[in-house]
Design an enzyme around this catalytic site. Structure first.
Site, PDB file in Angstrom:
ATOM      1  N   GLU A   1      -4.869  33.952  -9.737  1.00 39.21           N
ATOM      2  CA  GLU A   1      -5.749  32.963  -9.115  1.00 39.21           C
ATOM      3  C   GLU A   1      -7.168  33.088  -9.643  1.00 39.21           C
ATOM      4  O   GLU A   1      -7.868  32.081  -9.784  1.00 39.21           O
ATOM      5  CB  GLU A   1      -5.718  33.125  -7.588  1.00 39.21           C
ATOM      6  CG  GLU A   1      -4.348  32.954  -6.962  1.00 39.21           C
ATOM      7  CD  GLU A   1      -3.700  31.627  -7.298  1.00 39.21           C
ATOM      8  OE1 GLU A   1      -4.425  30.630  -7.498  1.00 39.21           O
ATOM      9  OE2 GLU A   1      -2.460  31.577  -7.382  1.00 39.21           O
TER      10      GLU A   1
ATOM     11  N   THR B   1      -0.856   4.348   4.848  1.00 38.97           N
ATOM     12  CA  THR B   1      -2.174   3.715   4.808  1.00 38.97           C
ATOM     13  C   THR B   1      -2.425   2.799   5.993  1.00 38.97           C
ATOM     14  O   THR B   1      -3.556   2.344   6.179  1.00 38.97           O
ATOM     15  CB  THR B   1      -2.336   2.919   3.504  1.00 38.97           C
ATOM     16  OG1 THR B   1      -1.216   2.045   3.339  1.00 38.97           O
ATOM     17  CG2 THR B   1      -2.421   3.861   2.314  1.00 38.97           C
TER      18      THR B   1
ATOM     19  N   ASP C   1       2.569  25.582 -13.088  1.00 36.64           N
ATOM     20  CA  ASP C   1       1.390  25.285 -13.905  1.00 36.64           C
ATOM     21  C   ASP C   1       1.800  24.688 -15.244  1.00 36.64           C
ATOM     22  O   ASP C   1       1.219  23.700 -15.707  1.00 36.64           O
ATOM     23  CB  ASP C   1       0.569  26.563 -14.131  1.00 36.64           C
ATOM     24  CG  ASP C   1       0.045  27.134 -12.817  1.00 36.64           C
ATOM     25  OD1 ASP C   1      -0.139  26.356 -11.876  1.00 36.64           O
ATOM     26  OD2 ASP C   1      -0.161  28.358 -12.760  1.00 36.64           O
TER      27      ASP C   1
ATOM     28  N   HIS D   1      -7.474  31.040 -12.811  1.00 39.48           N
ATOM     29  CA  HIS D   1      -7.658  29.614 -12.535  1.00 39.48           C
ATOM     30  C   HIS D   1      -9.113  29.316 -12.174  1.00 39.48           C
ATOM     31  O   HIS D   1      -9.716  28.357 -12.683  1.00 39.48           O
ATOM     32  CB  HIS D   1      -6.765  29.186 -11.363  1.00 39.48           C
ATOM     33  CG  HIS D   1      -5.318  29.050 -11.719  1.00 39.48           C
ATOM     34  ND1 HIS D   1      -4.876  28.358 -12.817  1.00 39.48           N
ATOM     35  CD2 HIS D   1      -4.207  29.509 -11.084  1.00 39.48           C
ATOM     36  CE1 HIS D   1      -3.554  28.389 -12.859  1.00 39.48           C
ATOM     37  NE2 HIS D   1      -3.115  29.106 -11.817  1.00 39.48           N
TER      38      HIS D   1
ATOM     39  N   GLY E   1       0.818  -1.205   0.000  1.00 41.49           N
ATOM     40  CA  GLY E   1       0.000   0.000   0.000  1.00 41.49           C
ATOM     41  C   GLY E   1       0.847   1.247   0.000  1.00 41.49           C
ATOM     42  O   GLY E   1       2.068   1.197   0.212  1.00 41.49           O
TER      43      GLY E   1
ATOM     44  N   PRO F   1       2.393   4.877   1.241  1.00 46.86           N
ATOM     45  CA  PRO F   1       2.861   5.284   2.578  1.00 46.86           C
ATOM     46  C   PRO F   1       1.739   5.916   3.389  1.00 46.86           C
ATOM     47  O   PRO F   1       0.966   6.729   2.898  1.00 46.86           O
ATOM     48  CB  PRO F   1       3.967   6.301   2.265  1.00 46.86           C
ATOM     49  CG  PRO F   1       4.433   5.965   0.887  1.00 46.86           C
ATOM     50  CD  PRO F   1       3.222   5.465   0.165  1.00 46.86           C
TER      51      PRO F   1
END
Length: 627
Positions: free
Chosen positions: A417, A198, A492, A420, A194, A196
């Site tokens: 922002e 979990t 981005d 976006h 699994g 890290p």
């Protein structure tokens, strides 16, 4: 610390014994410094000596006034006659021999001291004295019992299927006949795989807490040492201890440290790691059957393990411990929330819905951060505001309000922002925008946080294309409203290019290139895999791949620009609101997209009062950054 105290006590006892022996030896010495023999004879002739005790050549005399003096006779044959002549009382005793203990210590003490110092330093080199001076090949596994491990299945949540699979181990150890009467046998090994955080190690500790059998715990790196052959010897010793305590469980954490694929050619046939793995393979399924010894291993890199380790008969079962879904996150939060005092407004289901992709360790950290936020404000209870602040800190980074930046850069961040957010709101297959802020967080100067409405396990082509368009919204808004380009969009562009490249080269989402994988998976180079790379794509094909990536990027860039240019008024309102309030939530963004003035913020933190709208001359408390 225990070994240090033990060594200190041993050396303290040795020191006390030596002091006692030498004190006894010294008490036999004269109380006063020896007198010259000629002077002693003069004292006798002058009548000042009343009594003399002769021990060999040593003379112990007592004067008339009670003083004690000593001297040594050079073998004078007339001594006794002189003493009798002047009326001195004479007492003769045999010369006292040193005790056997004193003789032994005087003769053997230097050798014993050297041996003791050598043993002491050898024990320290072996890790504080574990197992003596020759414990190179001794196993470092720690055995746990009911008193040292209190974790049970009740403390593990969010992975019900994994708990069900490993609970069979507990049932078998308690009642083996339940499975054996039908001809079944318990798996010899269970490999827990699994991501890290979990809960693989926690699940193994829960097995130890539920099963009433010995539990040996060791890390994969504990086998490897600087000396050749130590790893294999420790594997043998660990399984010998386990056989003596059977039935029992052996847990190896991070088994990829010793279980990596063999045959890399780095180190030859005497590679220490390979010797350790070979011994582990033999112990798990060799000529000698390890009856009643169950091996549980955990790793987050199953792709690098040796195939011989993964086959049935060694690790018969692989238990996948995945990231929890929304219901699992709620259960995990309930487990950790039992340790903190909660306010009545805290709803675990709402927090679970707003934390997609969080592991069990992330959720435990979320509860802890919320408790810390409440403690800073000296609250008696942890409320929903504290959890919201903790979630923002983990997902977006810590606030950096101390940074001061020019108004021009602050406005640039607000438009970035806003670009976006607008593209994300206008395109259909994008995650809803949860919050947008121009307060610097972490390494970013501004953050647009999107949260999926539900857990998602795969991505379709349209959603990926829309994600690329959203990533370009920030740079486009800078160009349109600020008439400039900044370095804030570098991340981005990196993410957008990576998505487009994967769509073309790995996921078969290009009509031009078709459903074919171009190029090998560029994973990390590790021991057990070939370092050499083989190009299986021609130069002409690579040019076509680059052209297709360029086409996807240009198309989504044009789409994002069209959306922003067609909704300039909404971007202006959004940027102005960000400059005024610094952070906008989903409700305020919905008001702006609906053409209405945004509602005021719901919660204003007392420690961070809402600043007035900035003037053109006043700098802001926020720092420039792009998402």
């Amino acid at each position: 610390m225990n070994n240090m105290m033990k060594n200190l006590v041993i050396w303290l006892v040795i020191g006390l014994v030596l002091m006692t022996v030498f004190n006894q030896f010294n008490t036999r010495q004269a109380v006063q410094a020896p007198m010259e023999y000629s002077q002693f004879i003069e004292e006798v002739k002058s009548g000042r000596i009343a009594k003399v005790t002769i021990e060999g050549r040593q003379l112990k005399a007592t004067t008339n006034d009670g003083k004690r003096v000593t001297s040594y006779s050079p073998g004078d044959i007339w001594l006794v006659s002189d003493l009798l002549k002047y009326g001195v009382k004479i007492e003769a005793k045999p010369e006292e021999e040193p005790s056997l203990l004193v003789n032994i210590f005087v003769s053997w003490f230097p050798m014993l001291l050297l041996i003791g110092v050598w043993v002491f330093f050898m024990r320290q080199m072996q890790g504080g004295g574990r197992g003596g001076a020759f414990s190179f090949g001794k196993s470092r596994a720690r055995m746990l019992d009911e008193s040292t491990n209190t974790v049970t299945f009740a403390d593990v949540a969010g992975c019900e299927e994994a708990k069900e699979e490993v609970s069979e181990l507990v049932d078998f150890l308690r009642d083996p006949s339940k499975f054996q009467k039908l001809g079944g046998r318990i798996p010899r090994g269970v490999l827990m795989v699994g991501s890290p955080g979990t809960g693989k190690t926690l699940l193994a500790r829960a097995i130890a807490g539920e099963a009433k059998v010995p539990f040996f715990s060791i890390s994969g790196s504990d086998f490897v040492e600087m000396f050749v052959g130590v790893g294999a010897a420790r594997v043998r010793d660990m399984f010998e201890q386990a056989k003596k305590s059977a039935p029992c469980i052996v847990f190896i954490d991070e088994i990829d440290a010793v279980g990596r694929q063999r045959g890399a050619g780095l180190g030859g046939g005497n590679d220490e790691r390979e010797q350790t793995l070979n011994q582990l393979l033999v112990e798990m399924d060799g000529f000698e059957a390890n009856v009643g010894v169950i091996v549980i291993a955990a790793t987050n890199r199953p792709d690098v393990l040796d195939p011989a380790l993964m086959r049935p008969g060694r690790f018969d079962r692989q238990v996948v411990v995945p990231l929890p879904d929304i219901r699992g996150r709620e259960q995990i939060l309930m487990v950790h929330m039992r340790k903190v005092p909660l306010a009545p407004d805290v709803k675990a289901d709402i927090i679970a819905r707003g934390t997609p992709g969080f592991s069990g360790a992330d959720l435990a950290n979320l509860v802890n951060e919320a408790a810390l936020f409440a403690a800073r404000k000296t609250k008696r209870l942890v409320d929903m505001e504290d959890f919201e602040r903790a979630k923002d800190k983990i997902m977006m980074g810590a606030e950096r309000r101390s940074m001061v930046m020019p108004v021009e850069e602050r406005r640039n961040t607000a438009y970035h922002e806003s670009g976006h957010v607008l593209v994300a709101k206008m395109l259909p297959k994008t995650d809803p925008v949860h919050k947008v802020t121009i307060i610097p967080r972490g390494r970013a100067l501004g953050v647009t946080m999107q949260l999926p409405a539900e857990d998602r396990y795969s991505q379709d082509r349209d959603r990926l294309l829309n994600t690329i368009a959203v990533l370009f919204g920030g740079r486009i808004a800078e160009e349109i409203f600020m008439h400039q380009m900044t370095t804030g969009a570098s991340n981005d562009f990196e993410r957008a290019t990576d998505l487009a490249r994967r769509m073309v080269t790995q996921w078969g989402m290009s009509d031009v290139m078709g459903t074919m994988v171009y190029g090998d998976n560029e994973g990390e180079v590790f021991l057990g895999r070939s370092i050499t790379t083989h190009k299986n794509v021609s130069e002409d094909t690579l040019r076509q791949v680059d052209a297709e990536i360029r086409r996807i990027i240009d198309t989504q860039y044009a789409l994002a620009r069209k959306l922003i240019e067609g909704n300039r008024d909404k971007v202006e309102v959004m940027a102005a609101a960000l400059l005024e309030w610094e952070t906008l939530d989903a409700d305020q963004l919905n008001d702006i997209m609906a053409g209405q003035p945004p509602r005021p913020p719901k919660i204003v933190a007392p420690s961070t009062p809402t600043p007035p709208p900035p003037s053109d001359n006043a700098p802001s408390a926020a720092a420039p950054a792009a998402s």
